[in-house]
Design a protein around this motif. Structure first.
Motif, short mmCIF file in Angstrom:
data_model
loop_
_atom_site.label_atom_id
_atom_site.label_comp_id
_atom_site.label_asym_id
_atom_site.label_seq_id
_atom_site.Cartn_x
_atom_site.Cartn_y
_atom_site.Cartn_z
N VAL A 259 0.84 -1.20 0.00
CA VAL A 259 0.00 0.00 0.00
C VAL A 259 0.88 1.25 0.00
CG1 VAL A 259 -1.65 1.35 1.35
CG2 VAL A 259 -1.99 -1.10 1.08
N GLY A 260 1.94 1.24 0.81
CA GLY A 260 2.82 2.40 0.88
C GLY A 260 3.50 2.72 -0.44
N ILE A 261 4.07 1.70 -1.09
CA ILE A 261 4.74 1.92 -2.38
C ILE A 261 3.72 2.33 -3.44
CG2 ILE A 261 6.06 0.84 -4.23
CD1 ILE A 261 7.43 -0.89 -2.17
N GLY A 262 2.56 1.68 -3.40
CA GLY A 262 1.53 2.03 -4.38
C GLY A 262 1.14 3.50 -4.29
N ALA A 263 1.06 4.02 -3.07
CA ALA A 263 0.63 5.40 -2.89
C ALA A 263 1.75 6.40 -3.16
CB ALA A 263 0.11 5.59 -1.46
N PHE A 264 2.92 6.16 -2.59
CA PHE A 264 3.98 7.17 -2.65
C PHE A 264 4.87 7.06 -3.88
CE2 PHE A 264 3.09 6.79 1.96
CZ PHE A 264 2.68 8.10 2.19
N VAL A 265 4.90 5.89 -4.52
CA VAL A 265 5.75 5.71 -5.69
C VAL A 265 4.93 5.65 -6.97
CG1 VAL A 265 7.48 4.25 -6.80
CG2 VAL A 265 7.51 4.53 -4.32
N LEU A 266 3.83 4.88 -6.95
CA LEU A 266 3.03 4.69 -8.16
C LEU A 266 1.85 5.65 -8.26
CD1 LEU A 266 3.01 0.79 -8.32
CD2 LEU A 266 4.58 2.39 -9.41
N GLY A 267 1.64 6.46 -7.23
CA GLY A 267 0.58 7.46 -7.29
C GLY A 267 -0.82 6.95 -7.06
N GLU A 268 -0.98 5.78 -6.47
CA GLU A 268 -2.32 5.28 -6.15
C GLU A 268 -2.87 6.09 -4.98
OE1 GLU A 268 -1.39 0.62 -7.43
OE2 GLU A 268 -1.88 1.12 -5.35
N ARG A 269 -4.15 6.48 -5.07
CA ARG A 269 -4.77 7.32 -4.04
C ARG A 269 -5.82 6.51 -3.29
NH1 ARG A 269 -7.79 11.08 -6.45
NH2 ARG A 269 -7.78 12.47 -4.64
N TYR A 270 -5.74 6.56 -1.96
CA TYR A 270 -6.63 5.77 -1.12
C TYR A 270 -7.38 6.67 -0.13
CZ TYR A 270 -3.70 1.99 -2.88
OH TYR A 270 -3.01 1.13 -3.70
N ALA A 271 -8.55 6.17 0.27
CA ALA A 271 -9.36 6.90 1.25
C ALA A 271 -8.74 6.79 2.65
CB ALA A 271 -10.78 6.32 1.26
N PHE A 272 -9.25 7.61 3.57
CA PHE A 272 -8.71 7.63 4.93
C PHE A 272 -8.80 6.26 5.59
CE2 PHE A 272 -9.55 7.93 9.50
CZ PHE A 272 -8.37 8.51 9.92
N VAL A 273 -9.89 5.53 5.34
CA VAL A 273 -10.07 4.24 6.00
C VAL A 273 -8.96 3.27 5.62
CG1 VAL A 273 -11.54 3.26 4.17
CG2 VAL A 273 -11.75 2.43 6.53
N VAL A 274 -8.41 3.41 4.40
CA VAL A 274 -7.31 2.55 3.97
C VAL A 274 -6.06 2.84 4.79
CG1 VAL A 274 -5.80 1.94 2.05
CG2 VAL A 274 -8.24 2.30 1.65
N TRP A 275 -5.74 4.13 4.94
CA TRP A 275 -4.56 4.48 5.73
C TRP A 275 -4.73 4.11 7.19
CZ3 TRP A 275 -0.45 4.92 3.15
CH2 TRP A 275 -0.47 5.48 1.86
N ALA A 276 -5.95 4.25 7.71
CA ALA A 276 -6.21 3.83 9.08
C ALA A 276 -5.99 2.33 9.22
CB ALA A 276 -7.64 4.20 9.48
N GLY A 277 -6.41 1.58 8.21
CA GLY A 277 -6.21 0.14 8.24
C GLY A 277 -4.74 -0.24 8.22
N VAL A 278 -3.94 0.48 7.43
CA VAL A 278 -2.50 0.23 7.39
C VAL A 278 -1.89 0.46 8.77
CG1 VAL A 278 -0.30 1.02 6.44
CG2 VAL A 278 -2.28 0.72 4.94
N ALA A 279 -2.34 1.51 9.47
CA ALA A 279 -1.84 1.79 10.82
C ALA A 279 -2.20 0.66 11.78
CB ALA A 279 -2.41 3.12 11.32
N VAL A 280 -3.42 0.14 11.65
CA VAL A 280 -3.83 -0.97 12.51
C VAL A 280 -3.00 -2.22 12.21
CG1 VAL A 280 -5.76 -2.53 13.07
CG2 VAL A 280 -6.16 -0.08 12.81
N ILE A 281 -2.71 -2.45 10.94
CA ILE A 281 -1.85 -3.57 10.55
C ILE A 281 -0.49 -3.44 11.21
CG2 ILE A 281 -0.57 -4.55 8.60
CD1 ILE A 281 -3.05 -4.00 6.88
N ALA A 282 0.06 -2.23 11.24
CA ALA A 282 1.36 -2.00 11.86
C ALA A 282 1.33 -2.36 13.35
CB ALA A 282 1.78 -0.54 11.67
#
Length: 298
Positions: A259-282
């Motif tokens: 998800v991180g590479i997709g967003a910051f390198v490939l320009g994929e844009r995600y909603a807030f719930v996606v980023w919140a989910g990544v934080a929970v995964i961490a």
């Protein structure tokens, strides 16, 4: 650094990060028109060549008895051929970030199969890490992928087969691990089998020009080969020292990286719930790491 090769926690982070890199690399390949099955075959073939050359240079013994052949065949199907084909086929439709979440769902299936197979149950922190990581994955999936490009439910349903196949592979490898086997040789043999199976299918399923599209992106092919060659020996080492439940959690790390590479390198844009989910995964991964660090290292 001998401690690195004996630490399930360190191996979990490194292998998961290398696995996560496969998803954006696969998106680059799909963007060049390379079919998912063909890219999955190239992944296995490149890993076989690079790691096989390493073994040959060391003149290392490479047994081919009945158990090894059985191990190679089952591992090739459950851990590589089926899940990799599904993943690389889904990336053009779902994006690399969302597709990577499929791997994060494998711990729950691996845990269930491990209990049924009579293998050890996870420790409390491990179980908590799996539960929290799974909750984070559900949050990411609920975001339905990139903003403005909602995921197709058919591909989401197909993706559910990925963690099931991975779970079977995780448990099988522990139950049928050949005695005194070398992890690199297991990686070579399993990928050689997977590459052979996928190549045969690809020759019947695709036209020559479709298969040849990979030649137009030699840099991406090289990057994929490097990532696979670094990951695979550590993957099998983690299987050996950490067991199937710990191994399955590389998907949680890979999902966050994808998800991180997709967003910051490939320009994929995600909603807030996606980023919140990544934080929970961490948080889930952190609980798992704490659990493993509390155990004696072998």
């Amino acid at each position: 650094m001998p401690w690195l090769f004996n630490s399930p926690a360190a191996l979990l982070i490194i292998v998961g990060a290398l696995l996560g890199a496969n998803f954006p690399i696969g998106k680059l390949a799909s963007g060049a028109g390379v079919p998912g099955l063909v890219w999955a075959a190239l992944l296995s073939i490149s890993a076989t060549i690079t790691l096989g050359a390493y073994l040959l240079s060391r003149r290392q013994r490479m047994p081919l008895d009945a158990q090894h052949i059985r191990y190679f065949a089952v591992t090739a199907l459950t851990a590589y051929a089926v899940p990799n084909t599904l993943v690389f086929a889904a990336i053009p439709h779902l994006g690399s970030g969302l597709t990577s979440i499929f791997y994060a769902l494998s711990p729950i299936f691996t845990l269930a199969l491990s209990v049924l197979a009579g293998l050890r149950k996870p420790r409390p922190f491990e179980l908590a890490g799996i539960a929290v990581g799974f909750a984070g994955a559900i949050m990411v999936v609920s975001g339905r992928g990139e903003i403005g490009n909602p995921a197709d439910l058919i591909w989401l349903a197909a993706g559910a087969l990925v963690p099931v196949s991975l779970a079977f592979g995780n448990v099988y490898r522990t139950l049928d691990w050949p005695k005194d086997a070398d992890p690199v040789w297991l990686a070579v043999g399993s990928h050689a089998m997977a590459g052979t199976i996928l190549t045969i299918i690809g020759l019947f399923a695709y036209a020559p020009d479709e298969i040849a599209r990979a030649a137009s992106i030699p840099g991406v092919v090289l990057l994929q080969a490097l990532a696979s060659s670094l990951m695979l020996p550590l993957f099998f080492r983690l299987q050996h020292v950490g067991g199937p439940v710990t191994l399955s959690q590389i998907g949680i790390v890979a999902a966050a990286v994808g998800v991180g590479i997709g967003a910051f390198v490939l320009g994929e844009r995600y909603a807030f719930v996606v980023w919140a989910g990544v934080a929970v995964i961490a948080v889930g991964v952190s609980l798992t790491v704490v659990s493993r660090l509390r155990e004696p290292q072998i």
